[in-house]
Design an enzyme around this catalytic site. Structure first.
Site, PDB file in Angstrom:
ATOM      1  N   SER A  62      33.959  36.320  12.525  1.00 38.67           N
ATOM      2  CA  SER A  62      32.505  36.328  12.339  1.00 38.67           C
ATOM      3  C   SER A  62      31.956  37.609  11.715  1.00 38.67           C
ATOM      4  CB  SER A  62      31.794  36.027  13.668  1.00 38.67           C
ATOM      5  OG  SER A  62      32.141  34.723  14.117  1.00 38.67           O
ATOM      6  N   GLU A 101      44.374  29.472  13.299  1.00 43.36           N
ATOM      7  CA  GLU A 101      44.257  28.022  13.045  1.00 43.36           C
ATOM      8  C   GLU A 101      45.634  27.399  12.829  1.00 43.36           C
ATOM      9  OE1 GLU A 101      41.220  28.386  10.050  1.00 43.36           O
ATOM     10  OE2 GLU A 101      39.876  29.068  11.642  1.00 43.36           O
ATOM     11  N   GLY A 124      34.781  31.953  13.455  1.00 39.26           N
ATOM     12  CA  GLY A 124      33.916  30.826  13.096  1.00 39.26           C
ATOM     13  C   GLY A 124      32.887  30.488  14.153  1.00 39.26           C
ATOM     14  N   GLY A 153      34.079  32.552   6.960  1.00 36.43           N
ATOM     15  CA  GLY A 153      32.854  31.907   6.479  1.00 36.43           C
ATOM     16  C   GLY A 153      32.045  32.751   5.500  1.00 36.43           C
ATOM     17  N   ASN A 169      39.243  34.863   3.455  1.00 33.57           N
ATOM     18  CA  ASN A 169      40.027  33.660   3.775  1.00 33.57           C
ATOM     19  C   ASN A 169      39.128  32.440   3.598  1.00 33.57           C
ATOM     20  OD1 ASN A 169      41.554  31.634   4.896  1.00 33.57           O
ATOM     21  ND2 ASN A 169      41.418  32.400   7.005  1.00 33.57           N
ATOM     22  N   TRP A 170      39.350  31.716   2.510  1.00 34.81           N
ATOM     23  CA  TRP A 170      38.484  30.570   2.215  1.00 34.81           C
ATOM     24  C   TRP A 170      38.828  29.337   3.045  1.00 34.81           C
ATOM     25  CZ3 TRP A 170      38.378  30.661  -3.911  1.00 34.81           C
ATOM     26  CH2 TRP A 170      37.613  31.750  -4.326  1.00 34.81           C
ATOM     27  N   LYS A 171      39.928  29.381   3.767  1.00 35.09           N
ATOM     28  CA  LYS A 171      40.359  28.209   4.553  1.00 35.09           C
ATOM     29  C   LYS A 171      40.386  26.973   3.635  1.00 35.09           C
ATOM     30  CE  LYS A 171      38.671  30.623   8.523  1.00 35.09           C
ATOM     31  NZ  LYS A 171      38.295  30.605   9.901  1.00 35.09           N
ATOM     32  N   GLU A 196      42.406  39.172  15.064  1.00 33.31           N
ATOM     33  CA  GLU A 196      41.372  38.139  15.000  1.00 33.31           C
ATOM     34  C   GLU A 196      41.275  37.437  16.348  1.00 33.31           C
ATOM     35  OE1 GLU A 196      40.515  36.822  10.728  1.00 33.31           O
ATOM     36  OE2 GLU A 196      42.193  35.642  11.434  1.00 33.31           O
ATOM     37  N   HIS A 237      47.937  32.812  11.193  1.00 32.33           N
ATOM     38  CA  HIS A 237      46.493  32.700  11.438  1.00 32.33           C
ATOM     39  C   HIS A 237      46.277  31.804  12.659  1.00 32.33           C
ATOM     40  CE1 HIS A 237      42.335  31.451  11.031  1.00 32.33           C
ATOM     41  NE2 HIS A 237      42.156  32.570  10.352  1.00 32.33           N
TER      42      HIS A 237
END
Ligand code: PGA
Length: 250
Positions: A210, A96, A170, A232, A8-10, A164, A94
């Site tokens: 993470s 976020e 993160g 990340g 997941n590159w966000k 998650e 997700h």
């Protein structure tokens, strides 16, 4: 079941950086390993990723979509267009999206349905906050998110679930294997109730939060962990591939 490593590159990488990443990843993995990988680029970079992945079995997916295919929905992404552009997957819920953009819980089920109707595979993300865990409410939150997110799911079609924990995303603070095992066991049981034991056993359960090459193997050995959703550490092709190498052979 193959071990999946989803990146997941966000909101990272422009089209050129995305093309460079794909070229480096493709150079280093064997053709028979490709179907373990899926990339989730930002929407503006998806076209470049799709082009760079031509004639490869590496998949890509959307980070989010709306539940309607077209209409007056400024700023949203159409699942129909995702499919036409070559996506195979899409993240739903997700943390976020839930926390930063206040996405309400009742849209998750509609998104899952819209994606499945088009033959795209939803990856439903669930996870508790640090407060939830401190107050002993993890199981209750996971159950609620699963039940609402899967309320309209068609279990004859592909679906994946990603656990998650919000406090591990993160933050560098990866969940302890015992915590992951406990929640993944719970998710599998809920899926058994919803889809029947045979079908539930085929649904890939990913862990995210993470994950790095240095902690991947301790989680990948767990019976109910069928892959990772990596944020990340998925931005660097060598690290991303290393996570796969640490995990897939276990
Ligand atoms: P992280 O993100 O690996 O950077 O913790 C995971 C995710 O949000 O999917």
């Amino acid at each position: 079941m193959i071990f999946r490593v989803f990146g997941n590159w966000k909101m990272h990488k422009n089209p050129q950086e995305a093309r460079d990443f794909v070229r480096r990843l493709r150079a280093d993995i064997r053709p028979e390993e490709e179907n373990s990988f899926c990339l989730f680029p930002p929407a503006l970079t998806a076209f470049a990723v799709n082009e760079a992945l031509l004639s490869s079995k590496i998949s890509w997916g959307g980070q989010n979509c709306y539940f309607e295919n077209a209409g007056a929905f400024t700023g949203e992404n159409s699942p129909q267009v995702l499919k036409e552009m070559g996506a195979g997957y899409c993240l739903v819920g997700h943390s976020e999206r839930r926390q930063v953009f206040f996405e309400p819980e009742d849209v998750m089920a509609k998104k899952v349905k819209a994606l499945q109707d088009l033959g795209l595979s939803p990856v439903l993300c669930v996870g508790e906050t640090l407060d939830n865990r401190k107050w002993g409410r993890t199981a209750e939150v996971i159950l609620r998110q699963l039940k609402s997110g899967l309320a309209l799911a068609d279990f004859s079609k592909e679906i994946l679930v990603a656990y998650e924990p919000v406090w591990a995303i993160g933050t560098g603070e990866v969940a302890h294997p015992e915590q992951v095992a406990e929640v993944h066991d719970q998710i599998r049981k809920v899926l058994e109730e919803l889809a029947g034991a045979a079908r539930a056993s085929e649904i890939p359960l990913l862990y995210g939060g993470s994950v790095k090459a240095s902690n991947a193997s301790g989680l990948a050995v767990l019976k109910e962990v069928n892959g990772f959703l990596v944020g990340g550490a998925s931005l660097n092709p060598e690290e991303f591939l290393n996570i796969y190498r640490q995990s897939a052979s276990l």
